[in-house]
Design an enzyme around this catalytic site. Structure first.
Site, PDB file in Angstrom:
ATOM      1  N   CYS A 122      82.730  80.626  60.002  1.00 31.13           N
ATOM      2  CA  CYS A 122      83.458  81.876  59.767  1.00 31.13           C
ATOM      3  C   CYS A 122      84.845  81.663  59.181  1.00 31.13           C
ATOM      4  CB  CYS A 122      83.549  82.687  61.058  1.00 31.13           C
ATOM      5  SG  CYS A 122      81.943  83.058  61.796  1.00 31.13           S
ATOM      6  N   HIS A 255      88.834  87.798  59.811  1.00 36.09           N
ATOM      7  CA  HIS A 255      87.387  87.613  59.883  1.00 36.09           C
ATOM      8  C   HIS A 255      86.803  88.754  60.709  1.00 36.09           C
ATOM      9  CE1 HIS A 255      83.463  86.184  60.749  1.00 36.09           C
ATOM     10  NE2 HIS A 255      83.737  85.779  61.970  1.00 36.09           N
ATOM     11  N   ASN A 285      79.031  90.749  61.629  1.00 36.41           N
ATOM     12  CA  ASN A 285      79.695  89.473  61.361  1.00 36.41           C
ATOM     13  C   ASN A 285      78.913  88.747  60.272  1.00 36.41           C
ATOM     14  OD1 ASN A 285      80.677  86.850  61.370  1.00 36.41           O
ATOM     15  ND2 ASN A 285      80.743  86.648  63.585  1.00 36.41           N
TER      16      ASN A 285
END
Length: 328
Positions: A122, A255, A285
């Site tokens: 990520c 993020h 996500n």
């Protein structure tokens, strides 16, 4: 003359299949697993996500996002002399050929510029941007296509509601170019391998066989605790490096993993929530794709304007984290 790197174009792509929480809950119910829109939304802020089609790979998503970024920059593919792809879900197991090389071929680039992948989960896009910045400032590249692309739906355990409801697929891209004007103002990257066990991917290669777990594993509470600590710290480190106060940030682009983590980071930086770009509600996500997806959306809807200062930061498996402060 001082050479800087600057973002001159953005792009993104989401697969056509949009899956709402209710639709996902129905899929899980067929497996005897109970969840609901309210359960998912209250814990993550996620309402929907996109899943790639069976014939869509990370490179396919990357190419579509990359073409958008090239168009926005007013460039053609052969103008690019370096491609960096951030992904944890490459087209090929073992990551060779690299997804970046596949993207180069699919874009029809024939100038033999370098192409390689970055694996920082990520945090991958932040790592990739910082690498592009270094190449440009060193005079080793002039126009770099940086892409974050993921097909996380391929590595999710749909018997585990604590993880399968959180992730989605997508790609985002930027073109970074050498500039006489400051673009990237500061970069800070970190890693701590001692935390690798709390968020990790599937399988291990052993004598040409595949051993270990088949799916992503995440210790949610441990990841949450670490994320809220390091994101504030790395953002402040980048601000200190640029000698700017947090009030100089026009837009925070974290993020997109969990709305509670994102809100907490903004508050610790003293930023109003209105200054934070949020796409996790619709995208879930998307790992390395989440920051460039959010960036492109805010550029295209007019929120982010030339001259704005943006803070991009991420935290991911490894454990890795980092921030890039840039002026558009």
């Amino acid at each position: 003359m001082t050479v800087y790197s600057k973002i001159i174009g953005t792009g993104s792509y989401l697969p056509a299949q949009r899956v709402t929480n209710d639709e996902l809950a129905a899929r899980l119910a067929a497996r005897g697993i109970e969840t609901s829109d309210e359960w998912i939304l209250s814990r993550s802020g996620i309402s929907a996500r996109h899943f790639a089609a069976a014939d869509e790979n990370a490179s396919d998503l990357a190419v579509k996002a990359g073409r958008q970024a090239l168009d926005a920059a007013g460039l053609v593919p052969d103008d690019i002399d370096l491609i960096i792809v951030a992904t944890s879900t490459p087209d090929f197991y073992g990551n060779f050929p690299s997804t970046a090389c596949i993207v180069q071929n699919k874009l029809g680039i024939r100038n033999n510029g370098a192409a390689f992948d970055v694996a920082a989960v990520c945090s991958g896009f932040v790592y990739a941007m910082s690498t592009a910045d270094a190449f440009i400032k060193a005079g080793n590249a002039k126009k770099v296509l940086v892409i974050g692309t993921e097909v996380f739906s391929r590595i999710l355990d749909f018997n585990d509601r604590t993880t399968c409801v959180l992730f989605g697929d997508g790609a985002g891209a930027v073109v970074m170019a050498a500039s006489e004007e400051p673009g990237v103002l500061a970069v800070k990257l970190h890693a701590d391998g001692s935390h690798g066990h709390i968020l990790c991917g599937p399988t291990n290669p052993s004598n040409a066989a595949i051993e270990g777990e088949k799916f992503l594993y995440m210790d949610g509470p441990a990841v949450f605790k670490l994320a809220v600590t390091v994101l504030e710290k790395v953002a402040n480190e980048a601000l200190d490096q640029a000698q700017l106060p947090s009030s100089a940030i026009d837009w925070l682009i974290p993020h997109q993993a969990n709305l509670r983590i994102m809100n907490g980071t903004a508050k610790k930086l003293g930023l109003p929530l209105e200054k934070m770009v949020v796409t996790v509600n619709e995208h879930g996500n998307t790992s390395a794709a989440s920051i460039p997806l959010a960036l492109d959306q805010a550029v295209r809807d007019g929120r982010i304007q030339p001259g704005h200062t943006i803070m991009m930061e991420g935290v991911g498996g490894g454990f890795t984290w980092g921030a890039v402060l840039a002026r558009m």
